[in-house]
Design an enzyme around this catalytic site. Structure first.
Site, PDB file in Angstrom:
ATOM      1  N   CYS A   2       0.861  -1.363   0.111  1.00  0.00           N
ATOM      2  CA  CYS A   2       0.078   0.047   0.028  1.00  0.00           C
ATOM      3  C   CYS A   2       0.647   1.347   0.041  1.00  0.00           C
ATOM      4  O   CYS A   2       2.181   1.575   0.731  1.00  0.00           O
ATOM      5  CB  CYS A   2      -0.828   0.485   1.213  1.00  0.00           C
ATOM      6  SG  CYS A   2      -2.159  -1.543   1.236  1.00  0.00           S
ATOM      7  N   ARG A  28       5.317  -0.426  -6.142  1.00  0.00           N
ATOM      8  CA  ARG A  28       5.806  -1.294  -5.036  1.00  0.00           C
ATOM      9  C   ARG A  28       4.580  -2.198  -4.958  1.00  0.00           C
ATOM     10  O   ARG A  28       4.309  -3.021  -4.201  1.00  0.00           O
ATOM     11  CB  ARG A  28       5.396  -0.419  -3.885  1.00  0.00           C
ATOM     12  CG  ARG A  28       6.534   0.728  -4.375  1.00  0.00           C
ATOM     13  CD  ARG A  28       6.428   1.901  -2.828  1.00  0.00           C
ATOM     14  NE  ARG A  28       6.339   1.434  -1.592  1.00  0.00           N
ATOM     15  CZ  ARG A  28       6.643   0.591  -0.890  1.00  0.00           C
ATOM     16  NH1 ARG A  28       8.062   1.770  -0.974  1.00  0.00           N
ATOM     17  NH2 ARG A  28       7.224   0.540   0.690  1.00  0.00           N
ATOM     18  N   TRP A  74      -2.702  -3.195  -1.776  1.00  0.00           N
ATOM     19  CA  TRP A  74      -3.075  -4.013  -1.602  1.00  0.00           C
ATOM     20  C   TRP A  74      -3.202  -5.016  -0.612  1.00  0.00           C
ATOM     21  O   TRP A  74      -3.377  -5.220   0.191  1.00  0.00           O
ATOM     22  CB  TRP A  74      -1.045  -4.532  -1.755  1.00  0.00           C
ATOM     23  CG  TRP A  74      -0.357  -5.503  -1.910  1.00  0.00           C
ATOM     24  CD1 TRP A  74       0.228  -6.602  -3.102  1.00  0.00           C
ATOM     25  CD2 TRP A  74      -0.235  -6.754  -0.754  1.00  0.00           C
ATOM     26  NE1 TRP A  74       0.651  -6.904  -3.445  1.00  0.00           N
ATOM     27  CE2 TRP A  74       0.709  -7.981  -1.841  1.00  0.00           C
ATOM     28  CE3 TRP A  74      -0.421  -7.190   0.228  1.00  0.00           C
ATOM     29  CZ2 TRP A  74       0.434  -8.955  -1.317  1.00  0.00           C
ATOM     30  CZ3 TRP A  74      -0.760  -8.527   0.724  1.00  0.00           C
ATOM     31  CH2 TRP A  74      -0.050  -9.206   0.266  1.00  0.00           C
ATOM     32  N   ASN A  98      -2.287   2.252   6.185  1.00  0.00           N
ATOM     33  CA  ASN A  98      -1.053   1.129   5.758  1.00  0.00           C
ATOM     34  C   ASN A  98      -0.845   0.239   6.740  1.00  0.00           C
ATOM     35  O   ASN A  98      -0.953   1.275   8.291  1.00  0.00           O
ATOM     36  CB  ASN A  98       0.639   1.879   5.239  1.00  0.00           C
ATOM     37  CG  ASN A  98       0.175   2.370   3.919  1.00  0.00           C
ATOM     38  OD1 ASN A  98      -0.819   2.036   3.276  1.00  0.00           O
ATOM     39  ND2 ASN A  98       1.490   2.791   3.541  1.00  0.00           N
ATOM     40  N   GLY A  99      -1.117  -0.900   6.466  1.00  0.00           N
ATOM     41  CA  GLY A  99      -0.634  -1.482   8.162  1.00  0.00           C
ATOM     42  C   GLY A  99      -1.821  -2.629   7.965  1.00  0.00           C
ATOM     43  O   GLY A  99      -2.910  -2.953   7.142  1.00  0.00           O
ATOM     44  N   GLU A 474      17.413 -19.253  -4.882  1.00  0.00           N
ATOM     45  CA  GLU A 474      17.545 -18.609  -5.271  1.00  0.00           C
ATOM     46  C   GLU A 474      16.993 -18.356  -6.801  1.00  0.00           C
ATOM     47  O   GLU A 474      16.064 -17.316  -7.758  1.00  0.00           O
ATOM     48  CB  GLU A 474      18.356 -17.036  -5.630  1.00  0.00           C
ATOM     49  CG  GLU A 474      18.802 -15.922  -6.378  1.00  0.00           C
ATOM     50  CD  GLU A 474      17.329 -14.703  -5.498  1.00  0.00           C
ATOM     51  OE1 GLU A 474      17.027 -14.956  -4.635  1.00  0.00           O
ATOM     52  OE2 GLU A 474      17.338 -13.914  -6.181  1.00  0.00           O
ATOM     53  N   LYS A 478      13.498 -16.615  -8.100  1.00  0.00           N
ATOM     54  CA  LYS A 478      13.461 -15.579  -9.710  1.00  0.00           C
ATOM     55  C   LYS A 478      12.432 -16.131 -10.639  1.00  0.00           C
ATOM     56  O   LYS A 478      11.411 -15.877 -11.217  1.00  0.00           O
ATOM     57  CB  LYS A 478      14.803 -15.757 -10.200  1.00  0.00           C
ATOM     58  CG  LYS A 478      15.713 -14.742 -10.286  1.00  0.00           C
ATOM     59  CD  LYS A 478      16.149 -13.017  -9.285  1.00  0.00           C
ATOM     60  CE  LYS A 478      14.118 -13.379  -8.055  1.00  0.00           C
ATOM     61  NZ  LYS A 478      14.929 -12.512  -6.728  1.00  0.00           N
ATOM     62  N   GLU A 481       8.436 -16.436  -9.210  1.00  0.00           N
ATOM     63  CA  GLU A 481       7.528 -15.165  -8.613  1.00  0.00           C
ATOM     64  C   GLU A 481       7.799 -14.149 -10.002  1.00  0.00           C
ATOM     65  O   GLU A 481       6.535 -13.304 -10.395  1.00  0.00           O
ATOM     66  CB  GLU A 481       8.241 -14.272  -7.806  1.00  0.00           C
ATOM     67  CG  GLU A 481       9.533 -13.870  -8.192  1.00  0.00           C
ATOM     68  CD  GLU A 481      10.286 -12.174  -7.558  1.00  0.00           C
ATOM     69  OE1 GLU A 481      11.052 -13.077  -7.375  1.00  0.00           O
ATOM     70  OE2 GLU A 481       9.680 -11.691  -6.468  1.00  0.00           O
ATOM     71  N   HIS A 497      15.431 -38.360  -1.798  1.00  0.00           N
ATOM     72  CA  HIS A 497      14.066 -39.246  -0.759  1.00  0.00           C
ATOM     73  C   HIS A 497      13.092 -38.925  -0.822  1.00  0.00           C
ATOM     74  O   HIS A 497      12.669 -38.386  -0.103  1.00  0.00           O
ATOM     75  CB  HIS A 497      15.226 -38.107   0.120  1.00  0.00           C
ATOM     76  CG  HIS A 497      16.444 -38.917   0.600  1.00  0.00           C
ATOM     77  ND1 HIS A 497      17.034 -40.568   1.431  1.00  0.00           N
ATOM     78  CD2 HIS A 497      17.249 -38.300   0.647  1.00  0.00           C
ATOM     79  CE1 HIS A 497      18.524 -40.244   1.605  1.00  0.00           C
ATOM     80  NE2 HIS A 497      18.851 -39.123   1.059  1.00  0.00           N
ATOM     81  N   LYS A 593       6.723  -4.217  -3.999  1.00  0.00           N
ATOM     82  CA  LYS A 593       8.276  -4.880  -3.678  1.00  0.00           C
ATOM     83  C   LYS A 593       8.650  -4.459  -2.989  1.00  0.00           C
ATOM     84  O   LYS A 593       9.576  -5.101  -2.967  1.00  0.00           O
ATOM     85  CB  LYS A 593       8.148  -3.063  -4.927  1.00  0.00           C
ATOM     86  CG  LYS A 593       9.912  -3.265  -4.922  1.00  0.00           C
ATOM     87  CD  LYS A 593      10.742  -4.254  -5.206  1.00  0.00           C
ATOM     88  CE  LYS A 593      12.250  -3.777  -5.166  1.00  0.00           C
ATOM     89  NZ  LYS A 593      12.918  -5.005  -5.753  1.00  0.00           N
TER      90      LYS A 593
END
Ligand code: M6R
Length: 598
Positions: A2, A28, A74, A98-99, A474, A478, A481, A497, A593
């Site tokens: 947000c 963001r 968001w 926000n929050g 990583e 990548k 996402e 296993h 973001k």
């Protein structure tokens, strides 16, 4: 996540300022947007599900106001729709937030018992109702805010306007909020870039503080209503907004910038041993804890390997979201290193608070200057990756790894594990990083070919041992996402296993083998999946030939540079795969973001 923008002015129309601020915060990640303003005592609220450009179309062409607040949401509580979008309005109060209000359910029932009716599923509407309730009860917005701070659990950066007052009120706990000071007008934002076009001067609100902003005055109070004197900060970074230049996406631009961002980050430390020793001395610590989220955590895993292998120092890596609720076994022989691009990640910040409450030492590896983590930590080392716009972190990761590598090298020297000649040889490689990376960054045809082979697959695996396992994680993150292909990383020896049952004809398996002590083991694991039909890709610096494996060759360098060289092919393969799938590469669905909620 947000974003908040607010502005109040003597003469200027603030609506373009609010829209412009929201556009700056778009990268963001958000799913709806809204704006409210007051003109001649009349409140107008515009909200849309979708983009800021849709909101802009919704606002009357001749709309004019000197006071307003705006938001990009968001979704956390309630679906992505217009009703749940901010601003929320109850009684005389309008807010953007926000929050997360954690005790919203209990508060909702109490307010409903008092006759309040709510339209949305949003916790923010409950916060608005609560503020309105206290405002009516005490006939004072200050008292209402002070009471609100006492009653509400969770995180909030709130920007509030009253139907009948020319002022914007702000309240803050565990979510960033700043107040920008202009001439005859003032601004509020969740992030400094949103207002940089208008002012470089701002105040930072700390937890449990609130403020009153008029066009000529900014007053900040503690939770009991006492006025606080604050330092007016001046933004030091560049005010130029980042553009894509010749690149189709920010992500590609940011990947290609890595030859300079890595060098810029470590430049102060690589000219000589003396310069290297400007990095903090860690010799008094018996254990290093690294705490971070997502890609930053994976940078920490690469560092763990280097710490333990080359400095004989115990290093534990924690997901910040787990760390904050577990027993941390802290003592004064533990250094906690926090890694964060944004410096605002809620879980990482909360974990830092825990370390500080325990009065233990902390060190930050942070990209955004003056961010909450940078301000609150004992000592900060900045990565110089510059603004990272694409949600998928690339240049921030390699800058983090490079900075950690130099820190570990300095530690190895201080502990007399590495001799001077060895350190100088590694520093020489770091000085040459742009030349070393050039062929890797330019190997486009191979990455495109691989992308073409994998973009229609549903499941892809990444394997490795030791440092290469950290890099596999990583690589898998990548790809998933930005391309939405399910991808998982496994320690190479662990596949048989259980997970090997998922390998069928044509399943892509990526591996890196960059440690000659264990490369042959990883290659044996690749052979096992090839026998079961997998199509394998191997990043290696070994002179290795095998027609059943597609090789991606990288230069032989010291282990301290290997994470950087290995990850770049993973980044570019993910990029070209997402491109073939037509994904929104810079703003992948559901992602933000900067993750400022728990
Ligand atoms: O800003 P931070 O480095 O604290 O962010 C941590 C993660 O949210 C971030 O790395 C995330 O995993 C990225 N989208 C990965 O590309």
């Amino acid at each position: 996540m947000c974003g908040i923008v607010g502005s109040i002015s003597t003469k200027t129309n603030i609506i373009p300022i609010l829209l412009d601020g929201l556009k700056t915060l778009e990268y963001r990640g958000y799913d709806s947007a809204g704006l409210s303003y007051i003109k001649d005592g009349n409140l107008t609220i515009n909200k849309v599900k979708g983009r800021v450009k849709d909101l802009e179309k919704n606002i009357k062409k001749d709309a004019f106001s000197n006071i307003g607040i705006a938001h990009t949401r968001w979704a956390t509580h309630g679906k992505v729709n217009e009703i749940n979008a901010h601003p929320h309005h109850v009684g005389k109060i309008t807010i953007v937030h926000n929050g997360i209000i954690e005790n919203f359910n209990k508060l909702k029932h109490k307010l409903e018992d008092k006759g309040y009716k709510f339209k949305s599923e949003s916790d923010t509407e409950i916060a608005t109702g609560l503020l309105d309730y206290y405002y009516n009860k005490y006939q004072s917005i200050d008292k209402a805010i002070q009471k609100f701070i006492k009653k509400v659990d969770g995180s909030y950066a709130i920007c509030l306007i009253l139907d009948n007052e020319d002022a914007i009120y702000v309240i803050k706990k565990d979510s960033p909020l700043i107040i920008g000071k202009g001439k005859d007008e003032n601004y509020i934002a969740s992030d400094v870039p949103a207002i940089l076009k208008y002012t470089k001067n701002y105040y930072i609100l700390e937890d449990y503080e609130y403020g009153k902003v008029t066009n000529e005055k900014i007053t900040i109070y503690d939770k009991d209503g006492n006025i606080i004197k604050k330092e007016l900060k001046e933004y030091q970074g560049s005010t130029r907004t980042s553009d894509k230049g010749i690149y189709e996406h920010y992500m590609l631009k940011e990947i290609m910038e890595q030859n300079t961002t890595i060098r810029k980050t470590i430049d102060p430390y690589i000219s000589s041993i003396n310069d290297l020793l400007k990095l903090p001395d860690l010799t008094k610590y018996e254990r290093i804890d690294i705490i971070a989220c997502g890609t930053a955590m994976y940078a920490g895993l690469a560092a763990k390997y280097l710490f333990e292998e080359y400095t004989n120092t115990k290093c534990e890596v924690f997901l910040a979201s787990e760390y904050r609720y577990q027993n941390n076994f802290l003592n004064d022989k533990v250094l906690s290193i926090f890694i964060s691009q944004s410096g605002e990640t809620a879980d990482t910040l909360a974990a830092l608070k825990k370390v500080k409450e325990n009065k233990c030492d902390s060190l930050g590896i942070v990209n955004v200057k003056e961010s909450s983590i940078a301000r609150n930590i004992d000592k900060v080392l900045y990565t110089e990756a510059g603004t990272e716009i694409a949600v998928a972190s690339t240049k921030a990761y390699t800058a983090q790894v490079a900075l950690l590598s130099t820190l570990i090298l300095a530690h190895a020297y201080r502990k007399q594990i590495f001799k001077e000649e060895k350190i100088i040889k590694i520093l020489e490689e770091f000085k040459n990083i742009d030349q070393i990376l050039k062929p890797i960054l330019e190997n486009t045809d191979l990455y495109k070919k691989i992308a073409d082979e994998i973009y229609e697959k549903n499941d892809i695996f990444y394997i490795g041992r030791g440092l290469d396992y950290a890099l596999a994680m990583e690589g898998a993150l990548k790809l998933k996402e930005i391309s939405y292909i399910h991808s998982e990383a496994y320690a190479a020896g662990e596949l048989k296993h259980g997970t090997i049952s998922l390998i069928t004809q044509g399943t892509p398996v990526f591996a890196s083998a960059t440690n000659k002590k264990i490369n042959s083991k990883t290659i044996s694991n690749l052979k096992e999946v090839i026998s079961r039909g997998a199509k394998c890709y191997l990043i290696t610096d070994e002179d290795f030939k095998d027609n059943s494996i597609q090789l991606i060759k990288i230069k032989k360098v010291s282990m301290f540079l290997k994470p950087i060289l290995t990850v770049i092919p993973y980044q570019l393969i993910a990029y070209y795969t997402a491109k073939l799938k037509g994904c929104d590469i810079d703003k992948p669905r559901n992602l933000a973001k900067s993750v400022t909620v728990e």
